[in-house]
Design an enzyme around this catalytic site. Structure first.
Site, PDB file in Angstrom:
ATOM      1  N   ASP A  48       0.855  -1.206   0.000  1.00  0.00           N
ATOM      2  CA  ASP A  48       0.000   0.000   0.000  1.00  0.00           C
ATOM      3  C   ASP A  48       0.891   1.257   0.000  1.00  0.00           C
ATOM      4  O   ASP A  48       0.680   2.185  -0.781  1.00  0.00           O
ATOM      5  CB  ASP A  48      -0.901   0.044   1.245  1.00  0.00           C
ATOM      6  CG  ASP A  48      -1.888  -1.109   1.329  1.00  0.00           C
ATOM      7  OD1 ASP A  48      -3.097  -0.864   1.282  1.00  0.00           O
ATOM      8  OD2 ASP A  48      -1.445  -2.270   1.445  1.00  0.00           O
ATOM      9  N   THR A 139      -7.196  -4.409   0.205  1.00  0.00           N
ATOM     10  CA  THR A 139      -6.008  -4.904   0.920  1.00  0.00           C
ATOM     11  C   THR A 139      -6.274  -6.272   1.562  1.00  0.00           C
ATOM     12  O   THR A 139      -5.379  -7.117   1.597  1.00  0.00           O
ATOM     13  CB  THR A 139      -5.549  -3.891   1.985  1.00  0.00           C
ATOM     14  OG1 THR A 139      -5.399  -2.630   1.333  1.00  0.00           O
ATOM     15  CG2 THR A 139      -4.224  -4.273   2.595  1.00  0.00           C
TER      16      THR A 139
HETATM   17  N1  LIG Z   1     -17.058  -1.246   6.882  1.00  0.00           N
HETATM   18  C1  LIG Z   1     -16.879  -1.047   5.600  1.00  0.00           C
HETATM   19  N2  LIG Z   1     -17.936  -0.978   4.765  1.00  0.00           N
HETATM   20  C2  LIG Z   1     -17.759  -0.796   3.465  1.00  0.00           C
HETATM   21  N3  LIG Z   1     -16.578  -0.672   2.870  1.00  0.00           N
HETATM   22  C3  LIG Z   1     -15.504  -0.716   3.639  1.00  0.00           C
HETATM   23  C4  LIG Z   1     -15.588  -0.922   5.026  1.00  0.00           C
HETATM   24  N4  LIG Z   1     -14.349  -0.949   5.537  1.00  0.00           N
HETATM   25  C5  LIG Z   1     -13.524  -0.756   4.499  1.00  0.00           C
HETATM   26  N5  LIG Z   1     -14.219  -0.601   3.357  1.00  0.00           N
HETATM   27  C6  LIG Z   1     -13.717  -0.306   2.039  1.00  0.00           C
HETATM   28  O1  LIG Z   1     -13.894  -1.390   1.153  1.00  0.00           O
HETATM   29  C7  LIG Z   1     -12.760  -1.476   0.328  1.00  0.00           C
HETATM   30  C8  LIG Z   1     -12.614  -2.855  -0.205  1.00  0.00           C
HETATM   31  O2  LIG Z   1     -13.510  -2.956  -1.258  1.00  0.00           O
HETATM   32  P1  LIG Z   1     -14.672  -3.987  -1.285  1.00  0.00           P
HETATM   33  O3  LIG Z   1     -15.540  -3.765  -0.126  1.00  0.00           O
HETATM   34  O4  LIG Z   1     -15.264  -3.850  -2.634  1.00  0.00           O
HETATM   35  O5  LIG Z   1     -13.904  -5.342  -1.255  1.00  0.00           O
HETATM   36  S1  LIG Z   1     -14.071  -6.516  -0.287  1.00  0.00           S
HETATM   37  O6  LIG Z   1     -14.597  -7.612  -1.068  1.00  0.00           O
HETATM   38  O7  LIG Z   1     -14.939  -6.168   0.799  1.00  0.00           O
HETATM   39  O8  LIG Z   1     -12.737  -6.797   0.186  1.00  0.00           O
HETATM   40  C9  LIG Z   1     -11.647  -1.081   1.221  1.00  0.00           C
HETATM   41  O9  LIG Z   1     -10.627  -0.548   0.436  1.00  0.00           O
HETATM   42  P2  LIG Z   1      -9.095  -0.739   0.864  1.00  0.00           P
HETATM   43  O10 LIG Z   1      -8.946  -0.143   2.244  1.00  0.00           O
HETATM   44  O11 LIG Z   1      -8.407   0.052  -0.188  1.00  0.00           O
HETATM   45  O12 LIG Z   1      -8.815  -2.194   0.802  1.00  0.00           O
HETATM   46  C10 LIG Z   1     -12.257  -0.008   2.106  1.00  0.00           C
HETATM   47  O13 LIG Z   1     -12.077   1.272   1.614  1.00  0.00           O
HETATM   48 MG   LIG Z   2      -6.506   0.785  -0.265  1.00  0.00          MG
HETATM   49 MG   LIG Z   3      -7.523   0.545   3.290  1.00  0.00          MG
END
Ligand SMILES: Nc1ncnc2c1ncn2[C@@H]1O[C@H](COP(=O)(O)OS(=O)(=O)O)[C@@H](OP(=O)(O)O)[C@H]1O
Ligand SMILES: [Mg+2]
Ligand SMILES: [Mg+2]
Ligand SMILES: [Mg+2]
Length: 350
Positions: A48, A139
């Site tokens: 990241d 991630t």
């Molecule tokens: N509680 C909650 N609710 C909704 N979304 C959240 C939540 N927590 C995190 N995130 C965000 O989700 C990003 C990951 O994308 P997805 O949700 O599409 O992927 S996953 O299938 O759930 O892993 C993830 O992106 P990254 O942090 O870049 O991995 C977050 O931005």
């Molecule tokens: Mg990210």
């Molecule tokens: Mg993140």
């Protein structure tokens, strides 16, 4: 086209970052993964940070003087006591990537890397141009060995005008792409789109390019849908109710990150349903690149009420309950099913 130079730089930056991430995912070790401090802990890895430093550095080299970046990570945890070794590791990864590319004859110091990471602190908004970066989107998927994306977009006066999604673990071949050049088992795709110019897909090495289109399915019974892999990120019971109302027969395709938008843009599935739990605020870097990749491929992206996403209000997308993606024909049906399902869910139980 108006943003060709920016698009070329974005493809270059995202490709380099994707290569760095691939290397880290192959060799992922426990100490590479940390929990972010704060109330909502989520994982963050050397990939990241390395990806954000690399993209930030490349864009600043290409556009000196006019640089604004809104990105997910910052260097706060890296500047704490005991983080020295991890900063060294990130610096080494970034320098290795720059050396392998050959176009920048530089070696960054750990402080240069931290500064590059911290140049992603812009607030965005409706004026001027801003780059929007999720250095590793998904991630959790990345750590699991599954799907993730490097997602980079450009906002101009509040609108997304270009987007690049590098998806190192997505197979090139899909049911939706009937191009003989794609008939192999290669893994790793890059999607890119510029406003008014359509959406294209390449293998990560850029050896060829194909134009992609969303699915033309009109009958929801024949449509399949994507949703988050993580149940904590999207309510699977709600999407299952929506799918049931639509008559969707196929099981949901659960996939991490904006790779869902990329897969949708080439017709791998026809619908994407995203319903975070109450109180979660969506960030622009989780949707900016993905949304233009889908819309330029002929799709529609809205919130649960059918309103377009507004990227002009800073780092958050303030929207109504969820995000819904499909082609133009299916959208009214999907939004009706969403409305009916939300109403049903909000009724008190007897
Ligand atoms: N509680 C909650 N609710 C909704 N979304 C959240 C939540 N927590 C995190 N995130 C965000 O989700 C990003 C990951 O994308 P997805 O949700 O599409 O992927 S996953 O299938 O759930 O892993 C993830 O992106 P990254 O942090 O870049 O991995 C977050 O931005
Ligand atoms: Mg990210
Ligand atoms: Mg993140
Ligand atoms: Mg993300």
């Amino acid at each position: 086209m108006a943003y060709d130079k920016e698009l070329a730089a974005a493809i270059k930056a995202a490709s380099l970052a994707a290569r760095l991430c691939r290397k880290v995912q192959k060799a992922l070790i426990q100490s590479d993964v940390r929990s972010k401090s704060g109330r909502h802990q989520s994982p963050v890895t050397v990939a990241d940070y390395g990806s954000q430093a690399l993209v930030s550095f490349v864009l600043q080299q290409e556009f000196p003087g006019e640089f604004s970046l809104i990105a997910e990570e910052d260097s706060n945890d890296l500047r704490k006591d005991g983080a020295g070794a991890i900063v060294e590791r990130i610096t080494e990864l970034v320098n290795d990537s720059l050396t392998s590319d050959g176009s920048y004859n530089v070696t960054l110091s750990p402080e240069d890397v931290l500064k590059a990471i911290d140049s992603g602190k812009s607030e965005g908004g409706s004026q001027g141009r801003h780059w929007v970066l999720d250095p590793v989107d998904g991630t959790k998927g990345f750590v699991r060995g599954d799907q993730y994306a490097v997602a980079l977009a450009l906002l101009d006066r509040g609108k997304v005008v270009l987007g690049v999604l590098a998806c190192p673990n997505l197979p090139l071949t899909s049911t939706g792409v009937a191009d003989p050049q794609c008939q192999n088992n290669e893994v790793g795709c890059l999607f890119f789109a510029e406003v008014g110019g359509g959406t294209y897909m390449q293998p990560l090495d850029g050896s060829f390019t194909v134009k992609v289109q969303v699915s033309g399915v009109e009958n929801p019974e024949e449509a399949s849908f994507f949703e988050s892999y993580e149940a904590a990120h999207s309510m699977h019971d709600l999407s299952s109710l929506i799918a049931q109302k639509l008559g969707v027969k196929a099981a949901p395709i659960r996939m991490d990150s904006q790779v869902k938008y990329g897969a949708l843009s080439r017709g791998d599935g026809a619908i994407y349903l995203r319903f975070p739990r109450n109180g979660y605020r969506e960030k622009i870097w989780d949707h900016a690149a993905g949304s233009i990749v889908v819309t330029e491929a002929g799709g529609v992206v809205t919130d649960a009420a059918g309103n377009p996403l507004d990227f002009s209000r800073g780092k958050y997308l303030d929207l109504d309950t969820g995000i819904v993606v499909s082609n133009h024909k299916l959208m009214p049906l999907v939004l009706n099913a969403v409305r009916a399902s939300l109403e049903e869910k909000s009724k008190p139980l007897h």
